[in-house]
Design an enzyme around this catalytic site. Structure first.
Site, PDB file in Angstrom:
ATOM      1  N   ARG A  21       0.823  -1.219   0.000  1.00 10.10           N
ATOM      2  CA  ARG A  21       0.000   0.000   0.000  1.00 10.10           C
ATOM      3  C   ARG A  21       0.852   1.263   0.000  1.00 10.10           C
ATOM      4  O   ARG A  21       0.603   2.182  -0.798  1.00 10.10           O
ATOM      5  CB  ARG A  21      -0.977  -0.029   1.177  1.00 10.10           C
ATOM      6  N   ASN A  39      -6.447  -2.673   1.715  1.00  9.17           N
ATOM      7  CA  ASN A  39      -6.411  -4.125   1.918  1.00  9.17           C
ATOM      8  C   ASN A  39      -7.826  -4.641   2.113  1.00  9.17           C
ATOM      9  O   ASN A  39      -8.670  -3.968   2.722  1.00  9.17           O
ATOM     10  CB  ASN A  39      -5.623  -4.479   3.186  1.00  9.17           C
TER      11      ASN A  39
END
Length: 757
Positions: A21, A39
């Site tokens: 990320r 996520n």
């Protein structure tokens, strides 16, 4: 004027807990892409908005520039209506739905974190739990999915303001690193005695002082407790061996860095690459003759199991000690490694003088992995134990499992396997299922994997041996559709899956023993096999195991059995093995003549044991495979002589190993040196395999050979056999992703169940 477009991208694979990320966030900022990344239970999702050419570069970079720990399975995109929104953010994790995200393996400390630990002015100077998005604990601390701090054993450690600032700063390498911590907010070390009483304010310095003084230290690592001593002190190593009740099996050694490692072993580029890899396995390497390591670390062994520090704790301890250390599993022989603090203090108190421990829990007990470098010309590793650093990253196969599968593995070197889609999750090393604690580790591991990956098996595969605890577990599962898989078929299927092949192949499965379909103990098998089935088309000449399991513990008994076959019950009376065991030899001969408590076997492993006893290598063993390993170690690698092994039989081929045994005996009686006899024996077995495979290939038209089973962990035999088969024009499949021994058995069971299902 070009209009922006918006896409939604799904990335699956090992993409959580590896800095994916923050990588996407930084990439979007660099390219001027707006949107968000997050996520969920499947992996990572990205919504991105920009002009098409920018998005094309963005999507290409997602795969090409991914973080070092990431492994992308699939990256798929679809277009959405543009929103005109600006900026790029990290969205909150979505824990709803059925889990499909993968968990990363534990990874060795990166260079950046090690530099921080070594920097006297850094905030984490000397801190044993330093990590970032590119390194640190993963699998051993994960309790659930998605991978966020509340779903790890770091949950009890709230971040301090400084760590939280790093965690939320997109420019920081700890941006969204779930285990981030520091001395102010993270786990803490303690040095105690066996009662738990503290031994001073400086745990690392105190531990190093104890090691230098010859004490035995229990050290809490990533996946459990290890036992450590100064590897250069003979008295300390002998003390540890005596307390641990480990008579002869080699200990692993940890060196401080690659330079220190070169003083202990002969290390080529392939060995160095494995030592410094993020997986940090134990690497078996040639032991230097001038190494300072004590003789009792690896007695009678030309190789040393060597590893480098994979946590800051290990690096700090090695730096403070100033010498390599033995680092072996924290247990008594035949017990699983201790990983819970109370259990460790209870079980290891009789062994360890002190404990270097900490207050971060270990969720999953995980032993160190053990590998060898591939032969020259091939990259990567030969895995002997696949565990920390590799698990739970899945093995992918080029076909789909029609239904979810649980495979329960075997009895020794047990692993289990959960499989679904085109992925097989091979477990960490469980150990030998011969006691209650190991069985608990086995059942807990299965439950944990099922929760993590939300796999509900419809098929349950197991070995045919009715007394294996893994078989009993499978048969006790309510409502399970059972698939019994013959042991040696599972070995060959494991090799097929390792190579992405469905077969058919000529499978050569050589190991200790496995339950055959005829009720006898197989172990030297030639099979025509694919994933779904097999035909037994050859096996080594059979003999009996006088006393059953007693013959495995006492190779001289197996020697008596193969001599009984080779000399029609009347072996030469001047053989030293007979004289050494003269008191009980007549009793064993009686067993062999009557067949009482003497099961028939075709075992290659037991044949190696027998020859080890005949040549005087070893009459009794303290661990499985010990005699065969020492016979291998004795072989002269340059000798090319061989013993003749005729191939008997028509429908079922039988290499006549009695001729080989008579050759060994003749050389022993003539005083031929052990290295020559061992080399001739290994060459004779390789020739017998090749000759049998050539006959079977001519008969069937199959030109591909799969080698599997624990005997092929023997590098002398493996290299000789591969060379001879290749010279004969046959294609050879060997293992590279899973062990050839029973540690890979559950993968084979899983793919067989899938093929039949």
């Amino acid at each position: 004027m070009l209009q922006p477009i918006r896409t939604r991208t799904r990335i699956t694979g090992v993409v959580q807990g590896v800095g994916f990320r923050p990588f996407v966030h930084a990439l979007a900022a660099r390219l001027g892409v707006s949107g968000f990344v997050g996520n969920d239970v499947h992996g990572v999702f990205v919504e991105a908005e920009a002009h098409r050419d920018v998005l094309d570069r963005f999507h290409a970079a997602l795969r090409e520039q991914a973080p070092p720990l990431a492994e992308i399975d699939e990256l798929t995109s679809s277009e959405l209506p543009a929103t005109g929104a600006t900026g790029f953010t990290i969205a909150g994790s979505d824990a709803t739905g059925r889990a499909g995200a993968l968990v990363a393996a534990d990874s060795a400390t990166c260079a950046d974190c090690l530099a921080e630990v070594a920097d006297a002015d850094a905030r984490r100077s000397g801190y044993a739990f330093t990590n970032c998005t590119n390194c640190g604990p993963r699998f051993t601390i994960v309790t659930g999915i998605p991978y966020d701090r509340p779903s790890t054993t770091m949950a009890p450690f709230p971040m301090c303001p400084a760590c939280a600032a790093e965690y939320h700063d997109p420019a920081d390498r700890r941006f969204h690193a779930q285990p981030v911590c520091c001395p102010d907010c993270g786990p803490r070390l303690r040095l105690t005695d066996a009662s738990g009483a503290g031994l001073g304010p400086e745990p690392i310095a105190g531990a190093a002082e104890l090691l230098r003084a010859g004490s035995v230290l229990a050290v809490k690592g990533l996946g459990g407790y290890h036992l450590a001593v100064d590897a250069t002190r003979e008295s300390a190593c002998a003390l540890l061996r005596a307390r641990k009740h480990r008579e002869d099996k080699a200990f692993a050694v940890m060196a401080g860095d690659l330079t220190a490692a070169h003083a202990l072993c002969e290390i080529d580029a392939a060995g160095a690459e494995l030592l410094i890899s993020r997986r940090r396995p134990i690497v078996l390497l040639p032991h230097r003759a001038d190494s300072p390591v004590a003789a009792s670390v690896a007695p009678g062994n030309r190789e040393l199991g060597l590893m480098l520090p994979y946590t800051p704790l290990h690096r700090l301890l090695l730096d403070a000690t100033g010498a390599p250390i033995v680092l072996t599993s924290g247990n008594l022989s035949d017990e699983p490694i201790a990983y819970r603090d109370a259990d460790a203090f209870d079980r290891l108190a009789p062994i360890a003088d002190a404990f270097l421990t900490h207050d971060r829990d270990i969720r999953t007990r995980t032993d160190d992995s053990v590998v060898r470098p591939q032969p020259p010309g091939r990259r990567g590793a030969i895995l002997l134990r696949r565990s920390r650093g590799y698990v739970p990253e899945p093995l992918r196969v080029p076909w789909e499992f029609p239904e979810p599968v649980l495979a329960c593995g075997g009895e020794l070197k047990n692993t289990f396997c959960l499989a679904e889609g085109n992925r097989a999750f091979l477990s960490h090393h469980i150990g030998d299922l011969e006691n209650l604690e190991t069985l608990r580790s086995f059942t807990d591991g299965i439950e944990h994997f099922q929760r993590l990956f939300e796999i509900e098996p419809q098929l349950v595969a197991h070995d045919l041996h009715p007394e294996y605890l893994s078989t009993k577990h499978a048969r006790g599962l309510p409502g399970a559709q059972l698939v019994g898989v013959q042991h040696h078929h599972a070995h060959i299927a494991s090799c097929l899956a390792d190579n992405g092949s469905r077969g058919p192949v000529i499978g050569v499965a050589f190991d200790g023993t496995g339950y055959g379909t005829d009720g006898s103990m197989w172990g030297g098998e030639f099979l025509i096999a694919d994933l779904a089935g097999f035909d037994r088309v050859g096996h080594l000449e059979q003999f009996r195991l006088p006393g059953g399991a007693a013959a495995i513990r006492h190779p001289w008994r197996t020697a008596a059995a193969v001599l009984h076959v080779a000399f029609d019950g009347d072996p030469p009376q001047d053989l030293a093995v007979l004289r050494r065991n003269a008191d009980t030899w007549p009793t064993v001969q009686t067993l062999l003549r009557s067949g009482l408590n003497s099961p028939v076997t075709s075992s290659a492993g037991r044949l190696f044991d027998a020859v080890a006893a005949i040549t005087g290598v070893r009459d009794a063993v303290s661990c499985e495979g010990q005699a065969a390993v020492e016979l291998e170690q004795a072989a002269d690698p340059a000798h090319r002589g061989t013993y003749r092994v005729p191939i008997n039989g028509s429908d079922v081929l039988r290499p006549a190993t009695a001729d080989l045994v008579r050759g060994v005996v003749a050389d022993v009686r003539s005083g031929v040196a052990l290295p020559v006899i061992s080399a001739r024996f290994h060459n004779g077995i390789a020739d017998a395999i090749t000759d049998t495979c050539l006959q079977l290939s001519e008969r069937t038209g199959i030109g591909e050979i799969a080698l599997s089973g624990g005997v092929f962990a023997n590098q002398v035999l493996l290299h000789r056999t591969v060379q001879r088969l290749a010279e004969s024009g046959l294609q050879v499949l060997t293992h590279s992703r899973v062990p050839c021994n029973d540690g890979g058995l559950s993968l084979g069971q899983a793919v067989v169940a899938g093929a039949r299902g």
